[in-house]
Structures are given as structure tokens and as C-alpha cells.
Design an enzyme around this catalytic site. Structure first.
Site, PDB file in Angstrom:
ATOM      1  N   HIS A 156       0.856  -1.431   0.134  1.00 55.23           N
ATOM      2  CA  HIS A 156      -0.021  -0.028  -0.062  1.00 55.23           C
ATOM      3  C   HIS A 156       0.938   1.258   0.066  1.00 55.23           C
ATOM      4  O   HIS A 156       0.546   2.335   0.488  1.00 55.23           O
ATOM      5  CB  HIS A 156      -1.005   0.073   1.186  1.00 55.23           C
ATOM      6  CG  HIS A 156      -1.677  -1.325   1.569  1.00 55.23           C
ATOM      7  ND1 HIS A 156      -2.749  -1.554   0.859  1.00 55.23           N
ATOM      8  CD2 HIS A 156      -1.423  -2.302   1.977  1.00 55.23           C
ATOM      9  CE1 HIS A 156      -3.460  -2.710   1.036  1.00 55.23           C
ATOM     10  NE2 HIS A 156      -2.375  -3.275   1.891  1.00 55.23           N
ATOM     11  N   SER A 277      15.207  21.214 -16.696  1.00 50.56           N
ATOM     12  CA  SER A 277      13.821  22.239 -16.879  1.00 50.56           C
ATOM     13  C   SER A 277      14.203  23.407 -17.507  1.00 50.56           C
ATOM     14  O   SER A 277      15.395  24.072 -17.283  1.00 50.56           O
ATOM     15  CB  SER A 277      13.214  22.547 -15.553  1.00 50.56           C
ATOM     16  OG  SER A 277      12.489  23.730 -15.569  1.00 50.56           O
ATOM     17  N   LYS A 283      16.393  21.480 -11.307  1.00 46.32           N
ATOM     18  CA  LYS A 283      15.688  20.327 -11.755  1.00 46.32           C
ATOM     19  C   LYS A 283      16.490  19.433 -12.574  1.00 46.32           C
ATOM     20  O   LYS A 283      17.496  19.552 -13.290  1.00 46.32           O
ATOM     21  CB  LYS A 283      14.463  20.396 -12.529  1.00 46.32           C
ATOM     22  CG  LYS A 283      13.290  21.239 -12.055  1.00 46.32           C
ATOM     23  CD  LYS A 283      12.763  20.710 -10.705  1.00 46.32           C
ATOM     24  CE  LYS A 283      11.737  19.486 -11.275  1.00 46.32           C
ATOM     25  NZ  LYS A 283      10.705  19.590 -11.743  1.00 46.32           N
ATOM     26  N   GLU A 290       9.682   8.441 -17.016  1.00 47.73           N
ATOM     27  CA  GLU A 290       8.283   8.576 -17.420  1.00 47.73           C
ATOM     28  C   GLU A 290       7.736   8.404 -18.624  1.00 47.73           C
ATOM     29  O   GLU A 290       6.632   8.164 -18.815  1.00 47.73           O
ATOM     30  CB  GLU A 290       8.395  10.296 -17.198  1.00 47.73           C
ATOM     31  CG  GLU A 290       8.575  10.765 -15.686  1.00 47.73           C
ATOM     32  CD  GLU A 290       8.789  12.413 -15.703  1.00 47.73           C
ATOM     33  OE1 GLU A 290       8.140  13.027 -15.559  1.00 47.73           O
ATOM     34  OE2 GLU A 290       9.892  12.414 -15.441  1.00 47.73           O
TER      35      GLU A 290
END
Ligand code: ARG
Length: 471
Positions: A156, A277, A283, A290
């Protein structure tokens, strides 16, 4: 332009229709399979006395020169010629004269396209099997290099019990090993030779289908001509295999993304596998993970499309079937990219073992071990569970960990606690105690690594067989 099938037509094809029905923009990638398939067909026609030796030779030479031209980039594919089959055949006749028109004897584009696609898929399966194997090797390498690193195991997404990082990685190894097995099933149903089915019913000529199968390294031929031209199960199965594999990579991606966040900080991906970024200078984004997670949607989409295309199709060939290729090709490309980039990325990542271990110092991942301790002292597990539940509540309320509760407080909860409880709660003890077969104790993980290497060896034998069974 006059069509190869133009005899019964009195008007030219509408330009829009020509473009709409043409497949050359995507099926040209099967040029090699188309030409090698035609060569095998021509040789068979020669052997069976349907073509003379001289005609056969002329056709083979013509096809050889077309193959060389395509490979040298000296071939213009034409939309008006619809597909790869007619682009090659038309050029052949231009090159060697009317004898080129004899190549299509005892053949239809329906069994020809099936042959090309089967051959193309067999070669794709070989490449993809090799890439799965490579990713598995990366997982084994990283597992072996970090054999004793401990991290929290989750259910979980809440901390559950500590596990070895190597154990966690090997879970992915086994997922991929099942993918490899599924791919073997796809191979078995792809390695069937359709040529000789003609348009649907077979042919009036005395052909030898098994000779063609032998030349093209197929182990079987389709038993039914109608099935041969309408079967796309092997593509469906491939897309199903691919979807499951991508779902596995997507789950791994999700973990890598979480692990590389500042909140987890369990791993750091190599700069070479991240992007920045345009506005936020700090970043470093896990774009590869992804994208693999995102591309999973597109592969699953191709599976849905193919299922929907086939649903409701009557026997045998229908033009709908031309829609089988783009999704399959895109899936092959996506899988190849995802698997190879992942194999490199895993090897390049930094494993922050200190951080993984440190987060376990002040949490309750050892609570089950406390309950098991009481069970070993004779308490029924349900009662032990309740006692430890109370210990956890007490610890949370007083902002301590289980190991910070003094023996006197523990004994007030249950007199069975003794001064050996501290040793039982050590994270390393928790790991080593899970020595059940397939558990996370280091002895089990070492055994598992040996087993994984045996699986790798068997897979290599399969890959070698694929290499020998492709032309
Ligand atoms: N381009 C077609 C395909 O990919 C080849 C077979 C066409 N056959 C036909 N009878 N129109 O499916």
C-alpha cells in the site's frame, strides 16, 4: 499509372483513394522479407517445373539487384503502386521484362503479405528476446553489486517489512523472465509458413510449400489455406505480450521515479539519463522512466486496436487486415527503445544504500518480527499481533521507535518479553530471519541469483535457436 490489377477497370483510381488505400509508407520496412520470400517462391516454382531454370534465374537476378538498390537508397517507393509487394514486382518487370510477371504464379498478395509479416515478426522476436535478456543481465549485475543493501519493503506504499534491495530487483528479473517465456509462445505461433494458400483456397499449380518453408527457416506450414491468409493471432499475441512487458517496465519506472525524488532519495540516476527544466535551474527529471511509463499506454492502445480490428471480420482476407502493421511496428520500435535504454540506465544509477538503511532506524518495519518473537515464546499469533499493536501505539504516542521502549514498559504489555528482544528487532536480524524458500534472507537471495543465471543460460539457447531460424 496502370495498376497491376487494372484489367477490369475503365477509370483511374481517385487520387485520394489511392493514398488512403496505400500501405507503402509503412510496409516498405518489410522490403527484405518481401524479396527473400519472392526468391524462395521463385526457386520453388523452378524446382516444381512451373518456371524454367532460365526464367527462375532471371527472376532471382532481378530481385537481387532490386534488393541491392533498396539497401543503397536507390529505390523510389511509389504510392500509386500501393504496397511493397507491387512496388517490387512492378520494378522487377521493368528490369527483366515480361518474365517478371511470372513470379506471381501460384501466389496472391494475401499469402504474400502474411509471409512477409511472419518473417518480419520472427526477426523482431529475436531482437526483442535479446534485449529482454540484456535488461535481465543489468538487473542481475546491480543486484550482485548491492547484494546486502537493505531498504524498506512496502505494501500500500506504506512501510511494511525490510527487504534486501537485491531481492527487490530480482522480483523484476522474474517478471521479465515470464515475459521471455510468453515471447517464446508468440514465436511458436509466428513460426508457421502461410505461402501457398493463394488468395484463400490454395492453388491449381503443383507447388511444394514445405520447400519454401525450409528455405525461409520456418518449422511448420499452415494446415488450412483460409486460416493462413486470415490469421493475425500471432500479432495479437505479440501485442498482448508487449503490453504486459511494458506494464512491468512501467511499474519499475514508477518506483525509479519515486526513489529518485528528494523525499525518498534512495537512488540517483546518471546525468546522462535525465533532463533539465527550461525554467527551474535545479531540476533533474527522470524523463526516461516517465516516457516508458507513458509509452505503455500507447502499446496497450495498439493491442486494443488490433482486437477491435479483428472482431467481426469474416473469413478470409479483408482490407481491414492492412491495419495490423502500423501498431505492430510501433510496438516493436517502442519495446526496443525502452528495453535498451533501461538496461543502460540501471547500470548507471547510484544506489544510496545509507539512506535506504537509515530510514528504517526510526520506523515500525520490524513490528511483525516483534510479534513473531512472542509467538516463539508461546503466545498465539493473534494475541501477539494485539500486544505489538499496543506497543506501536505507545511508541507513536511517545515519539519513540519499538527498540526505544524499555523492557519494563514492554513487560507491562506482555510478561513474555525478555532482554533478547532488542537483538530480534535489529533490521539485519529481520532480514536474515526470513529464510523461507523465496524469502529475503541473504542465503535465499544468493540461491536465487544462481537460479537466475541458469534461467539466463536457457534463454541464451533459445536466442541461438531464433538466430538459426531467421534468414
Ligand atoms: N497491403 C496489403 C496489406 O497490407 C497487402 C495485401 C493486399 N491484398 C489485397 N487483396 N488487396 O494487407
Amino acid at each position: 499509372m496502370t495498376k497491376l490489377w487494372g484489367g477490369r477497370f475503365t477509370r483511374d483510381t481517385d487520387a485520394n483513394v489511392e493514398e488512403f488505400t496505400s500501405s507503402i509508407s509503412f510496409d516498405q520496412r518489410m522490403y527484405r522479407q518481401d524479396i527473400l520470400g519472392s526468391m524462395a517462391h521463385a526457386r520453388m516454382l523452378g524446382r516444381c517445373g512451373i518456371l524454367t531454370a532460365e526464367e527462375t534465374e532471371q527472376i532471382i537476378q532481378g530481385l537481387t539487384s532490386i534488393l541491392a538498390d533498396i539497401e543503397a537508397g536507390n529505390f523510389t517507393f511509389e504510392i500509386a503502386l500501393e504496397d511493397i509487394h507491387m512496388n517490387v514486382e512492378k520494378r522487377l518487370t521493368e528490369r527483366i521484362g515480361p518474365v517478371g510477371g511470372k513470379l506471381h504464379t501460384a501466389r496472391s498478395r494475401n499469402d504474400q503479405v502474411a509471409l512477409d509479416t511472419h518473417m518480419y515478426m520472427k526477426s523482431a522476436i529475436q531482437s526483442i528476446a535479446t534485449l529482454i535478456h540484456g535488461l535481465e543481465r543489468s538487473l542481475l549485475e546491480v543486484a550482485e553489486a548491492n547484494l546486502d543493501v537493505i531498504l524498506p519493503g512496502y505494501t500500500h506504499l506504506q512501510r511494511a517489512q525490510p527487504v534486501l534491495f537485491s531481492h527487490h530487483l530480482l522480483a523484476y528479473f522474474h517478471m521479465l523472465a515470464r515475459d521471455f517465456e510468453r515471447l517464446q509462445g508468440v514465436w511458436n505461433r509466428t513460426d508457421i509458413m502461410p505461402l501457398g494458400a493463394g488468395a484463400l483456397a490454395g492453388t491449381t499449380f503443383p507447388i511444394d510449400r514445405r520447400m519454401v518453408a525450409g528455405e525461409l527457416k520456418f518449422s511448420r506450414i499452415y494446415a488450412n489455406s483460409m486460416d493462413a491468409v486470415s490469421d493475425r493471432d500471432y500479432i495479437l499475441e505479440f501485442l498482448a505480450f508487449a503490453s504486459i512487458l511494458m506494464v512491468h517496465l512501467s511499474r519499475l519506472s514508477e518506483e525509479m521515479i519515486l526513489w529518485s525524488s528528494t523525499e525518498f532519495a534512495f537512488i540517483e540516476l546518471d546525468d546522462a539519463h535525465c533532463t533539465g527544466s527550461s525554467i527551474m535551474p535545479q531540476k533533474k527529471n527522470p524523463d526516461v522512466c516517465e516516457l516508458v511509463r507513458g509509452k505503455t499506454g500507447r502499446v496497450v492502445g495498439h493491442l486494443m486496436a488490433m482486437l477491435t480490428i479483428l472482431k467481426g471480420l469474416p473469413m478470409t482476407y479483408n482490407k481491414d487486415l492492412q491495419e495490423d502493421k502500423e501498431g505492430a511496428f510501433d510496438t516493436i520500435d517502442t519495446l526496443k527503445f525502452s528495453l535498451s535504454v533501461y538496461a543502460d540506465m540501471l547500470k548507471g544509477m547510484k544506489v544510496n544504500s545509507q539512506r535506504m538503511r537509515q530510514v528504517l532506524d526510526d520506523d515500525f518495519s520490524n513490528a511483525t518480527d516483534m510479534a513473531d518473537y512472542l509467538v516463539r515464546k508461546g503466545l498465539p499469533f493473534r494475541e501477539a499481533h494485539a500486544v505489538v499493536g499496543r506497543a506501536v501505539r505507545l511508541a507513536i504516542e511517545t515519539q519513540r521507535s519499538l527498540t526505544e521502549l524499555p523492557l519494563s514498559e514492554l513487560q507491562a504489555l506482555c510478561p513474555l518479553f525478555g532482554d533478547d528482544i532488542l537483538a530480534a528487532l535489529r533490521i539485519e536480524t529481520c532480514i536474515e530471519a526470513r529464510n523461507s524458500e523465496g524469502g529475503t534472507a541473504s542465503a535465499q537471495v544468493r540461491q536465487s541469483l544462481t537460479d537466475c543465471h541458469s534461467i539466463m543460460q536457457l534463454q541464451q539457447t533459445t536466442i541461438d535457436m531464433y538466430t538459426k531460424s531467421n534468414i
